[in-house]
Motif scaffolding. Structure first.
Motif, PDB file in Angstrom:
ATOM      1  N   GLY A  68      57.837 -20.052  42.194  1.00 45.65           N
ATOM      2  CA  GLY A  68      59.130 -19.877  42.200  1.00 45.65           C
ATOM      3  C   GLY A  68      60.519 -20.636  41.637  1.00 45.65           C
ATOM      4  O   GLY A  68      61.387 -20.082  41.847  1.00 45.65           O
ATOM      5  N   ALA A  69      59.993 -21.607  40.771  1.00 49.72           N
ATOM      6  CA  ALA A  69      61.421 -22.282  40.257  1.00 49.72           C
ATOM      7  C   ALA A  69      61.743 -20.969  38.778  1.00 49.72           C
ATOM      8  O   ALA A  69      60.710 -20.574  38.216  1.00 49.72           O
ATOM      9  CB  ALA A  69      61.031 -23.318  39.439  1.00 49.72           C
ATOM     10  N   THR A  70      63.069 -21.024  38.600  1.00 51.01           N
ATOM     11  CA  THR A  70      63.866 -20.824  37.725  1.00 51.01           C
ATOM     12  C   THR A  70      64.135 -21.427  36.314  1.00 51.01           C
ATOM     13  O   THR A  70      64.709 -20.682  35.116  1.00 51.01           O
ATOM     14  CB  THR A  70      65.036 -19.937  38.311  1.00 51.01           C
ATOM     15  N   GLU A  71      63.509 -22.880  36.194  1.00 48.69           N
ATOM     16  CA  GLU A  71      64.072 -23.538  34.792  1.00 48.69           C
ATOM     17  C   GLU A  71      63.435 -24.906  35.495  1.00 48.69           C
ATOM     18  O   GLU A  71      63.519 -25.434  36.502  1.00 48.69           O
ATOM     19  CB  GLU A  71      65.526 -24.313  35.386  1.00 48.69           C
ATOM     20  N   VAL A  72      62.154 -24.936  33.605  1.00 48.50           N
ATOM     21  CA  VAL A  72      62.280 -25.836  33.818  1.00 48.50           C
ATOM     22  C   VAL A  72      62.714 -26.946  33.130  1.00 48.50           C
ATOM     23  O   VAL A  72      62.352 -26.416  31.459  1.00 48.50           O
ATOM     24  CB  VAL A  72      60.343 -26.290  34.154  1.00 48.50           C
ATOM     25  N   VAL A  73      63.101 -27.713  32.563  1.00 51.04           N
ATOM     26  CA  VAL A  73      63.128 -29.041  31.306  1.00 51.04           C
ATOM     27  C   VAL A  73      62.171 -30.393  31.446  1.00 51.04           C
ATOM     28  O   VAL A  73      62.402 -30.344  32.669  1.00 51.04           O
ATOM     29  CB  VAL A  73      64.174 -29.218  31.914  1.00 51.04           C
ATOM     30  N   VAL A  74      61.680 -30.540  30.881  1.00 48.51           N
ATOM     31  CA  VAL A  74      60.767 -31.521  30.234  1.00 48.51           C
ATOM     32  C   VAL A  74      61.352 -32.914  29.610  1.00 48.51           C
ATOM     33  O   VAL A  74      61.895 -32.196  28.967  1.00 48.51           O
ATOM     34  CB  VAL A  74      59.699 -31.060  29.390  1.00 48.51           C
ATOM     35  N   ASN A  75      61.800 -34.004  29.873  1.00 51.31           N
ATOM     36  CA  ASN A  75      62.277 -34.664  29.296  1.00 51.31           C
ATOM     37  C   ASN A  75      60.920 -35.833  28.733  1.00 51.31           C
ATOM     38  O   ASN A  75      60.384 -36.582  29.588  1.00 51.31           O
ATOM     39  CB  ASN A  75      62.851 -35.619  30.138  1.00 51.31           C
ATOM     40  N   GLU A  76      60.884 -35.654  28.086  1.00 47.40           N
ATOM     41  CA  GLU A  76      59.964 -36.820  27.354  1.00 47.40           C
ATOM     42  C   GLU A  76      60.012 -38.955  27.352  1.00 47.40           C
ATOM     43  O   GLU A  76      61.042 -38.486  26.905  1.00 47.40           O
ATOM     44  CB  GLU A  76      59.753 -36.795  25.381  1.00 47.40           C
ATOM     45  N   ALA A  77      59.224 -39.116  27.950  1.00 42.12           N
ATOM     46  CA  ALA A  77      59.015 -39.770  28.655  1.00 42.12           C
ATOM     47  C   ALA A  77      58.107 -41.405  28.174  1.00 42.12           C
ATOM     48  O   ALA A  77      58.215 -42.549  28.804  1.00 42.12           O
ATOM     49  CB  ALA A  77      59.190 -39.983  30.028  1.00 42.12           C
ATOM     50  N   HIS A  78      57.559 -41.186  27.148  1.00 42.85           N
ATOM     51  CA  HIS A  78      56.707 -41.888  26.856  1.00 42.85           C
ATOM     52  C   HIS A  78      57.459 -43.111  25.151  1.00 42.85           C
ATOM     53  O   HIS A  78      57.186 -41.787  23.864  1.00 42.85           O
ATOM     54  CB  HIS A  78      55.382 -41.806  26.645  1.00 42.85           C
ATOM     55  N   MET A  79      56.953 -44.339  25.123  1.00 37.41           N
ATOM     56  CA  MET A  79      56.666 -44.705  24.268  1.00 37.41           C
ATOM     57  C   MET A  79      58.691 -43.865  22.908  1.00 37.41           C
ATOM     58  O   MET A  79      59.945 -43.741  22.927  1.00 37.41           O
ATOM     59  CB  MET A  79      55.803 -45.631  23.281  1.00 37.41           C
ATOM     60  N   THR A  80      57.909 -43.196  21.947  1.00 36.17           N
ATOM     61  CA  THR A  80      58.570 -43.136  20.724  1.00 36.17           C
ATOM     62  C   THR A  80      59.588 -41.588  21.695  1.00 36.17           C
ATOM     63  O   THR A  80      60.602 -41.252  20.860  1.00 36.17           O
ATOM     64  CB  THR A  80      58.009 -42.392  19.270  1.00 36.17           C
ATOM     65  N   MET A  81      58.650 -40.980  22.871  1.00 36.20           N
ATOM     66  CA  MET A  81      59.533 -40.211  23.468  1.00 36.20           C
ATOM     67  C   MET A  81      58.948 -38.732  22.491  1.00 36.20           C
ATOM     68  O   MET A  81      59.743 -37.676  22.218  1.00 36.20           O
ATOM     69  CB  MET A  81      60.859 -40.235  23.896  1.00 36.20           C
TER      70      MET A  81
END
Length: 278
Positions: A51-64
């Motif tokens: 039921g989520a309406t928005e998903v933001v993915v934040n790159e978090a590894h090394m160079t991202m």
């Protein structure tokens, strides 16, 4: 309306067990990038199932810059690239994130776990907040809590799921592999881990309830290194004091300040590491 932020690290992704598996530019890294993206896609799909309406993915590894945007679920948005104010949990500070997921996480420096470390692959032998050994998960969970955002999902190896029970006891955990040594694990297949992560994410949406931030609380952060010259190097950061041959400490009015100071320390220390002898 339910907004989820995914903090996506790579060491805890499906099939990743070896430094080259997550070292940008290597053939092994190229092979593991789709596995990493699959884990994230499974979380995105599950959150929408729940039921989520928005998903933001934040790159978090090394160079991202590791996730494959062209293979990412179209319902997600990707924050990629380095030099972000809150690094691994960039975006949580805006106050509109209802829940945060730590996908592909790992245990901290000095602990058992696949590719265990805290920010730096080597050099740090332990990080402690108010006396408790801190993984990246604990550090980031404390930051998120200051903005009223709960950790709702954690994926990684089995030891990471165990660690998460200390700092996110209500979060749903998914082990994509079982620890054997720092560079070995019993791995589940991508099809199986994708199904497990998707089901867990759908369940975790129920935990995504933003709450009032707690009153500010001062934190004592201590960092232990594998060589004494690194502790000396860290003291160029204002407020950081050497408390032992290989140890420094600083106090932060909030964990927001604490994680930014920690990032400064690790950046300085990285520049002080010499080839062969560290």
């Amino acid at each position: 309306m339910t907004k989820i932020l995914v903090s996506a690290d790579m060491e805890g992704a499906t099939g990743v067990t070896w430094p080259a598996d997550c070292l940008p530019g290597t053939p092994e890294w190229q092979r593991c990038r789709p596995l990493f993206t699959s884990d994230v896609n499974a979380a995105v799909a599950g959150f929408h199932d729940g039921g989520a309406t928005e998903v933001v993915v934040n790159e978090a590894h090394m160079t991202m810059r590791n996730l494959l945007l062209e293979q990412l679920d179209d319902r997600a948005q990707l924050l990629t690239g380095r030099h972000k104010a809150l690094s691994m949990v960039e975006g949580v500070q805006h106050g509109d994130v209802d829940g945060i997921a730590f996908v592909g996480y790992h245990t901290g420096a000095g602990d058992e776990g696949v590719l265990a470390h805290t920010y730096l692959g080597n050099s740090l032998t332990g990080v402690f907040v108010d006396g408790a050994r801190a993984s990246e998960g604990l550090l980031n969970a404390l930051v998120a809590a200051e903005f009223g955002t709960p950790v709702i999902l954690v994926t990684g190896d089995d030891r990471t799921c165990d660690d998460a029970r200390r700092w996110a006891p209500d979060a749903v955990g998914v082990a994509v592999k079982d620890y054997v040594s720092r560079y070995a694990a019993v791995c589940r297949t991508p099809a199986r881990t994708a199904a497990d992560i998707r089901a867990a994410a759908a369940k975790a949406v129920a935990l995504a309830t933003r709450h009032a931030p707690p009153p500010p609380r001062e934190r004592l952060v201590e960092i232990e290194f594998d060589a004494e010259h690194l502790a000396g190097s860290a003291t160029v950061v204002p407020g950081v004091e050497q408390t032992g041959p290989r140890r420094v400490a600083y106090r932060a009015a909030t964990m927001y300040d604490g994680i930014r100071c920690f990032k400064a320390v690790t950046t300085v220390v990285s520049a002080a590491v010499e080839e062969w002898y560290g």
